[in-house]
Motif scaffolding. Sequence first.
Motif, PDB file in Angstrom:
ATOM      1  N   LEU A 153      -8.953 -14.900  69.131  1.00  0.00           N
ATOM      2  CA  LEU A 153     -10.204 -14.291  68.706  1.00  0.00           C
ATOM      3  C   LEU A 153     -10.980 -15.368  67.961  1.00  0.00           C
ATOM      4  O   LEU A 153     -10.496 -15.900  66.954  1.00  0.00           O
ATOM      5  CB  LEU A 153      -9.926 -13.105  67.792  1.00  0.00           C
ATOM      6  N   ILE A 154     -12.150 -15.731  68.469  1.00  0.00           N
ATOM      7  CA  ILE A 154     -12.929 -16.796  67.852  1.00  0.00           C
ATOM      8  C   ILE A 154     -14.325 -16.280  67.509  1.00  0.00           C
ATOM      9  O   ILE A 154     -14.721 -15.190  67.914  1.00  0.00           O
ATOM     10  CB  ILE A 154     -13.024 -18.037  68.761  1.00  0.00           C
ATOM     11  N   GLU A 175      -5.992 -18.195  61.235  1.00  0.00           N
ATOM     12  CA  GLU A 175      -6.321 -19.598  60.949  1.00  0.00           C
ATOM     13  C   GLU A 175      -5.125 -20.392  60.430  1.00  0.00           C
ATOM     14  O   GLU A 175      -5.175 -21.037  59.388  1.00  0.00           O
ATOM     15  CB  GLU A 175      -7.498 -19.674  59.972  1.00  0.00           C
ATOM     16  N   VAL A 176      -4.054 -20.357  61.194  1.00  0.00           N
ATOM     17  CA  VAL A 176      -2.853 -21.082  60.809  1.00  0.00           C
ATOM     18  C   VAL A 176      -3.052 -22.598  60.849  1.00  0.00           C
ATOM     19  O   VAL A 176      -2.288 -23.352  60.242  1.00  0.00           O
ATOM     20  CB  VAL A 176      -1.668 -20.651  61.709  1.00  0.00           C
ATOM     21  N   LEU A 177      -4.107 -23.061  61.537  1.00  0.00           N
ATOM     22  CA  LEU A 177      -4.375 -24.499  61.628  1.00  0.00           C
ATOM     23  C   LEU A 177      -5.457 -24.973  60.665  1.00  0.00           C
ATOM     24  O   LEU A 177      -5.740 -26.163  60.584  1.00  0.00           O
ATOM     25  CB  LEU A 177      -4.788 -24.862  63.060  1.00  0.00           C
ATOM     26  N   THR A 201       4.565 -11.848  70.950  1.00  0.00           N
ATOM     27  CA  THR A 201       3.175 -11.832  71.408  1.00  0.00           C
ATOM     28  C   THR A 201       2.296 -12.298  70.259  1.00  0.00           C
ATOM     29  O   THR A 201       2.489 -11.879  69.111  1.00  0.00           O
ATOM     30  CB  THR A 201       2.781 -10.410  71.850  1.00  0.00           C
ATOM     31  N   VAL A 202       1.329 -13.166  70.546  1.00  0.00           N
ATOM     32  CA  VAL A 202       0.502 -13.760  69.493  1.00  0.00           C
ATOM     33  C   VAL A 202      -0.977 -13.527  69.783  1.00  0.00           C
ATOM     34  O   VAL A 202      -1.451 -13.786  70.893  1.00  0.00           O
ATOM     35  CB  VAL A 202       0.770 -15.280  69.364  1.00  0.00           C
ATOM     36  N   LEU A 203      -1.689 -13.044  68.772  1.00  0.00           N
ATOM     37  CA  LEU A 203      -3.150 -13.009  68.771  1.00  0.00           C
ATOM     38  C   LEU A 203      -3.596 -13.824  67.580  1.00  0.00           C
ATOM     39  O   LEU A 203      -3.234 -13.528  66.434  1.00  0.00           O
ATOM     40  CB  LEU A 203      -3.665 -11.573  68.667  1.00  0.00           C
ATOM     41  N   MET A 204      -4.368 -14.880  67.828  1.00  0.00           N
ATOM     42  CA  MET A 204      -4.728 -15.792  66.750  1.00  0.00           C
ATOM     43  C   MET A 204      -6.232 -15.868  66.538  1.00  0.00           C
ATOM     44  O   MET A 204      -7.017 -15.829  67.482  1.00  0.00           O
ATOM     45  CB  MET A 204      -4.158 -17.190  67.024  1.00  0.00           C
ATOM     46  N   ILE A 205      -6.625 -15.942  65.259  1.00  0.00           N
ATOM     47  CA  ILE A 205      -7.976 -16.325  64.871  1.00  0.00           C
ATOM     48  C   ILE A 205      -7.927 -17.822  64.615  1.00  0.00           C
ATOM     49  O   ILE A 205      -7.044 -18.305  63.905  1.00  0.00           O
ATOM     50  CB  ILE A 205      -8.423 -15.610  63.579  1.00  0.00           C
TER      51      ILE A 205
END
Length: 260
Positions: free
Chosen positions: A35-36, A163-165, A201-205
């Motif tokens: 999700l961006i 926002e893990v990065l 399963t991963v959903l990332m911002i």
Amino acid sequence: MAELLRIEGLSRAFGGLRAVQDVSLAVREGTLTALIGPNGAGKTTLFALMSGFLRPDAGRVVFAGADITGRAPHLNARAGMTRTFQIVQPFAAQTVRENIAVGAHLHEPDRRAALAAAERVAERVGLAPHLDKPAGDLTVAGRKRLELARALATKPKLLLLDEVLAGLNPQEVAEMVPVVRSLVHGSGDPRAASGGAPATTVLMIEHVMQAVMNLAEHVWVLAQGQLIAEGTPADITSDARVIEAYLGHGTAARLRAQAA
């Protein structure tokens, strides 16, 4: 693949600000999606609505076939939905091992078993050499890994990565990408995964677009609280609506003119 998460018409306002407006999407089991959107688009608010930290004004959240709309976060975590946070706040005086064990205690009441589980999770995210270090001594990159490890220790079916990065330099981002990928797909990198680790399963911002392009199978784009586009990473990067949302009105037309 079975559908693991579905949100239907989620909306939430704060006073006169509509943070999320009629958002619907579905996440399939065993996928890594993203999700961006620009700052202030409503991404973290949407995560909070999904995971139970906020109750929507309208719409519903269905997880693993059950309607969990507005259900408390700890109950959602026990059912298999866990999220991380943009601002990492470890228990600074406790060791890395003890911090990860906090997550393991969700399903493991025995202290010794929780600490053993923490060691296994630390191996997956590259924190094994730091298990006995105080969490407050970790670098920013180390704290990001610790936040991920605490969430993984809860044994999630669905992991919402916020926002893990963020805050990592290019080298640290490059080292973290295979760790994230291994959560779903497995990895040959011994620092990133251990044999037999359950898939998630991963959903990332995420704002680090190069990482999103390398990791995500499907991308949703949020702007001013509304979904404006979705598709593969290649689709998204060429979508005029996305370009305008990030770079301003008229940018897409100017870029087309320059390319002509």
